[in-house]
Design a protein around this motif. Structure first.
Motif, PDB file in Angstrom:
ATOM      1  N   ILE A  34      31.440  35.069 -34.593  1.00 19.96           N
ATOM      2  CA  ILE A  34      31.321  34.010 -35.069  1.00 19.96           C
ATOM      3  C   ILE A  34      30.047  33.671 -35.496  1.00 19.96           C
ATOM      4  CG2 ILE A  34      31.103  31.004 -34.802  1.00 19.96           C
ATOM      5  CD1 ILE A  34      33.618  31.995 -34.888  1.00 19.96           C
ATOM      6  N   ALA A  35      29.494  32.945 -36.938  1.00 15.91           N
ATOM      7  CA  ALA A  35      28.211  32.987 -37.814  1.00 15.91           C
ATOM      8  C   ALA A  35      27.973  32.156 -37.630  1.00 15.91           C
ATOM      9  CB  ALA A  35      28.154  32.816 -39.147  1.00 15.91           C
ATOM     10  N   VAL A  36      27.976  30.928 -37.473  1.00 23.76           N
ATOM     11  CA  VAL A  36      28.620  29.250 -37.516  1.00 23.76           C
ATOM     12  C   VAL A  36      29.718  28.360 -36.882  1.00 23.76           C
ATOM     13  CG1 VAL A  36      27.247  27.139 -39.317  1.00 23.76           C
ATOM     14  CG2 VAL A  36      26.586  29.290 -40.147  1.00 23.76           C
ATOM     15  N   SER A  37      28.853  27.275 -36.556  1.00 22.13           N
ATOM     16  CA  SER A  37      30.264  26.709 -36.187  1.00 22.13           C
ATOM     17  C   SER A  37      29.654  25.078 -36.194  1.00 22.13           C
ATOM     18  CB  SER A  37      29.597  26.617 -34.488  1.00 22.13           C
ATOM     19  OG  SER A  37      30.597  26.226 -33.471  1.00 22.13           O
ATOM     20  N   GLY A  38      30.932  24.763 -36.699  1.00 26.06           N
ATOM     21  CA  GLY A  38      30.851  23.543 -36.903  1.00 26.06           C
ATOM     22  C   GLY A  38      30.771  21.845 -35.722  1.00 26.06           C
ATOM     23  N   ILE A  39      30.364  21.227 -35.858  1.00 29.17           N
ATOM     24  CA  ILE A  39      30.507  20.165 -34.821  1.00 29.17           C
ATOM     25  C   ILE A  39      31.954  18.776 -35.555  1.00 29.17           C
ATOM     26  CG2 ILE A  39      30.265  18.393 -33.090  1.00 29.17           C
ATOM     27  CD1 ILE A  39      27.789  20.367 -32.794  1.00 29.17           C
ATOM     28  N   ASN A  40      32.427  18.056 -35.071  1.00 28.52           N
ATOM     29  CA  ASN A  40      32.963  16.825 -35.339  1.00 28.52           C
ATOM     30  C   ASN A  40      32.255  15.873 -34.537  1.00 28.52           C
ATOM     31  OD1 ASN A  40      34.316  18.063 -38.113  1.00 28.52           O
ATOM     32  ND2 ASN A  40      34.628  19.667 -36.989  1.00 28.52           N
ATOM     33  N   PRO A  41      32.912  14.448 -34.415  1.00 30.11           N
ATOM     34  CA  PRO A  41      33.491  13.520 -33.178  1.00 30.11           C
ATOM     35  C   PRO A  41      34.415  14.241 -32.448  1.00 30.11           C
ATOM     36  CG  PRO A  41      32.736  12.882 -35.865  1.00 30.11           C
ATOM     37  CD  PRO A  41      32.690  13.892 -35.674  1.00 30.11           C
ATOM     38  N   THR A  42      35.373  14.575 -32.503  1.00 28.31           N
ATOM     39  CA  THR A  42      36.628  14.832 -31.677  1.00 28.31           C
ATOM     40  C   THR A  42      36.081  15.830 -31.284  1.00 28.31           C
ATOM     41  OG1 THR A  42      38.512  15.612 -32.028  1.00 28.31           O
ATOM     42  CG2 THR A  42      37.444  16.725 -33.096  1.00 28.31           C
ATOM     43  N   ASP A  43      34.645  16.678 -31.425  1.00 24.34           N
ATOM     44  CA  ASP A  43      34.587  17.686 -30.387  1.00 24.34           C
ATOM     45  C   ASP A  43      33.943  17.162 -29.374  1.00 24.34           C
ATOM     46  OD1 ASP A  43      35.347  20.238 -31.193  1.00 24.34           O
ATOM     47  OD2 ASP A  43      33.586  19.818 -33.148  1.00 24.34           O
ATOM     48  N   TRP A  44      32.837  15.686 -29.387  1.00 27.41           N
ATOM     49  CA  TRP A  44      31.895  15.373 -28.204  1.00 27.41           C
ATOM     50  C   TRP A  44      33.090  14.393 -27.703  1.00 27.41           C
ATOM     51  CZ3 TRP A  44      31.644  10.572 -27.957  1.00 27.41           C
ATOM     52  CH2 TRP A  44      31.904   9.415 -28.543  1.00 27.41           C
ATOM     53  N   LYS A  45      33.735  14.147 -28.377  1.00 26.45           N
ATOM     54  CA  LYS A  45      34.821  12.973 -27.419  1.00 26.45           C
ATOM     55  C   LYS A  45      36.412  13.705 -26.286  1.00 26.45           C
ATOM     56  CE  LYS A  45      35.139   9.728 -31.326  1.00 26.45           C
ATOM     57  NZ  LYS A  45      36.238   8.869 -32.717  1.00 26.45           N
ATOM     58  N   ALA A  46      36.543  15.199 -26.792  1.00 23.50           N
ATOM     59  CA  ALA A  46      36.904  15.792 -25.888  1.00 23.50           C
ATOM     60  C   ALA A  46      36.033  16.329 -24.726  1.00 23.50           C
ATOM     61  CB  ALA A  46      37.476  17.423 -26.393  1.00 23.50           C
ATOM     62  N   ARG A  47      34.725  16.449 -25.179  1.00 21.73           N
ATOM     63  CA  ARG A  47      33.774  17.025 -23.979  1.00 21.73           C
ATOM     64  C   ARG A  47      32.945  15.645 -22.839  1.00 21.73           C
ATOM     65  NH1 ARG A  47      29.570  16.064 -26.402  1.00 21.73           N
ATOM     66  NH2 ARG A  47      29.102  14.035 -24.330  1.00 21.73           N
ATOM     67  N   SER A  48      33.408  14.698 -23.436  1.00 25.12           N
ATOM     68  CA  SER A  48      32.647  13.455 -22.314  1.00 25.12           C
ATOM     69  C   SER A  48      34.551  13.229 -21.750  1.00 25.12           C
ATOM     70  CB  SER A  48      32.592  12.270 -23.672  1.00 25.12           C
ATOM     71  OG  SER A  48      33.246  12.248 -24.384  1.00 25.12           O
ATOM     72  N   GLY A  49      35.561  13.358 -22.519  1.00 29.52           N
ATOM     73  CA  GLY A  49      36.659  12.559 -21.770  1.00 29.52           C
ATOM     74  C   GLY A  49      37.479  11.704 -22.145  1.00 29.52           C
ATOM     75  N   ALA A  50      36.450  11.623 -23.375  1.00 30.25           N
ATOM     76  CA  ALA A  50      37.296   9.912 -23.866  1.00 30.25           C
ATOM     77  C   ALA A  50      38.317  10.424 -25.266  1.00 30.25           C
ATOM     78  CB  ALA A  50      35.753   9.378 -25.007  1.00 30.25           C
ATOM     79  N   SER A  51      38.730  11.095 -25.218  1.00 27.68           N
ATOM     80  CA  SER A  51      40.691  12.163 -25.120  1.00 27.68           C
ATOM     81  C   SER A  51      41.084  12.112 -24.445  1.00 27.68           C
ATOM     82  CB  SER A  51      39.492  12.519 -26.868  1.00 27.68           C
ATOM     83  OG  SER A  51      39.353  13.540 -26.618  1.00 27.68           O
ATOM     84  N   GLY A  52      40.575  12.263 -23.242  1.00 25.82           N
ATOM     85  CA  GLY A  52      41.214  12.533 -22.696  1.00 25.82           C
ATOM     86  C   GLY A  52      40.706  13.523 -21.474  1.00 25.82           C
ATOM     87  N   PRO A  53      41.228  14.128 -20.459  1.00 24.56           N
ATOM     88  CA  PRO A  53      40.674  14.880 -19.084  1.00 24.56           C
ATOM     89  C   PRO A  53      40.771  15.487 -20.132  1.00 24.56           C
ATOM     90  CG  PRO A  53      42.379  13.970 -18.595  1.00 24.56           C
ATOM     91  CD  PRO A  53      42.226  12.667 -19.636  1.00 24.56           C
ATOM     92  N   LYS A  54      40.238  17.155 -19.733  1.00 29.23           N
ATOM     93  CA  LYS A  54      40.089  18.920 -20.079  1.00 29.23           C
ATOM     94  C   LYS A  54      41.477  18.761 -19.563  1.00 29.23           C
ATOM     95  CE  LYS A  54      36.719  20.557 -16.813  1.00 29.23           C
ATOM     96  NZ  LYS A  54      37.628  21.231 -16.585  1.00 29.23           N
ATOM     97  N   ARG A  55      42.087  20.012 -20.523  1.00 30.62           N
ATOM     98  CA  ARG A  55      43.100  21.132 -20.100  1.00 30.62           C
ATOM     99  C   ARG A  55      42.739  21.793 -19.020  1.00 30.62           C
ATOM    100  NH1 ARG A  55      46.980  21.373 -24.970  1.00 30.62           N
ATOM    101  NH2 ARG A  55      48.568  22.492 -23.667  1.00 30.62           N
TER     102      ARG A  55
END
Length: 339
Positions: A34-55
């Motif tokens: 990986i050279a560059v990683s892109g962040i989207n709102p869905t990434d922080w929502k997954a991290r925070s648990g807003a979109s459900g608990p981690k699997r």
């Protein structure tokens, strides 16, 4: 290798920089440096648990990124080694995304990046561009595929044209031949939306935005790509043509959505809700092909001069990068992983 991980849902402080073994690609997979990683709102929502608990017990975040294939698994053409690629849905259904020096993904989720397109472009595609494609291809009487001329004669309204998805909507719609209108909240975002290629930019906080849009499109807008349905529905319906489509990929602000059923019946409004995880394999594959074609045509540039400022962080400051996305940073937040 260096990787960002989290073991518990929570605020950005749960993200840690660790050393991990180099992953090995399995059958049908490729390993990407990986050279560059892109962040989207869905990434922080997954991290925070807003979109459900981690699997998974441990997660390396981020769906999007760009880099170079350095190893392939059984069944993958070995000529792909050395190929520059952009990644999409890298962490979807898997514990390892692009916030690491190397990641392994199914071969079809690593798409060749043309030589003239840099890694910044590649890391900015994924979720925004594929979501924008879906939003533009769900109208009952519209195209299922995008390319030059596919949206000739159509009028597209991109709500929030200064956001990453709105930016991609503007670029893809213009590439496909549509007249593109966008709504923004102030002069700085107006400048960015114009740089992205919008033909008409309307400040929804001033004057009568519905009247301004109707002056541009007397018969109404064919497709609305909507990021804040609850807040913008009244405006959308005021400018939508009969049998028009509202493609919703978000509800920023969280305002409840109230539908006037009779009004929508009379309009024959088509509502399409959009999320990539459950869009289905055929629409997703079509979107990937069309976005790749748009990249080859130079239709999806990024950077301040193209309407999408890049906000950069090194890998060891990924937590700060998440904070920037959560706080509404204008532009695309990128993490520089390796040179």
């Amino acid at each position: 290798m260096k990787a960002i991980i989290y073991r518990d849902n929570g605020d950005p402080d749960v993200l840690r920089l660790v050393d991990r073994d180099l992953p090995t690609p399995g059958p049908g997979e490729v390993r990407v440096r990986i050279a560059v990683s892109g962040i989207n709102p869905t990434d922080w929502k997954a991290r925070s648990g807003a979109s459900g608990p981690k699997r998974f017990p441990e997660v390396t975040p981020h769906l999007d990124g760009a880099g170079t294939i350095d190893a392939v698994g059984e069944g993958v053409d070995r000529s792909r080694v050395g190929q520059r690629v952009w990644l999409f849905l890298a962490a979807a259904g898997r514990p390892t995304g692009t916030a690491a020096e190397f990641t392994v993904v199914p071969a079809e989720r690593a798409v060749e990046l043309p030589g003239e397109a840099g890694f910044d472009v590649g890391a900015s595609l994924g979720v925004p561009a594929l979501t924008a494609h879906r939003a533009l291809t769900v109208a009952e009487d519209g195209p299922r595929r995008l390319g030059p001329g596919a949206l000739d004669g159509k009028v597209v309204l991109a709500a929030g044209g200064a956001g990453a998805v709105g930016h991609a909507v503007i670029q893809l719609a213009r590439w496909a031949g549509a007249t593109v209108i966008t709504t923004i909240s102030g002069p700085e975002k107006a400048r960015l939306a114009t740089a992205a290629g919008a033909h008409h930019v309307i400040n929804y906080r001033e004057g009568d935005p519905a009247a301004e849009i109707r002056e541009i499109a007397p018969d109404g807008v064919d497709i609305v790509a909507e990021v804040a349905l609850g807040a913008n529905l009244a405006l959308d319906l005021a400018v939508l043509r009969t049998r028009g489509t509202i493609s919703t990929y978000g509800n920023d602000g969280g305002k409840p959505v109230e539908l006037d059923v009779m009004r929508n019946m009379v309009l024959n409004t088509r509502f399409q809700f959009v999320v990539l995880y459950t869009v289905g394999s055929e629409p997703l594959a079509a979107a990937v092909e069309d976005v790749a074609a748009a990249v080859r045509d130079g239709a999806l540039p990024v950077g301040e001069e193209h309407g999408l400022p890049l906000v950069r962080f090194p890998l060891d400051r990924t937590a700060d990068a998440h904070r920037a996305v959560e706080s509404g940073a204008v532009g695309k937040v990128l993490v520089d992983v390796t040179p």
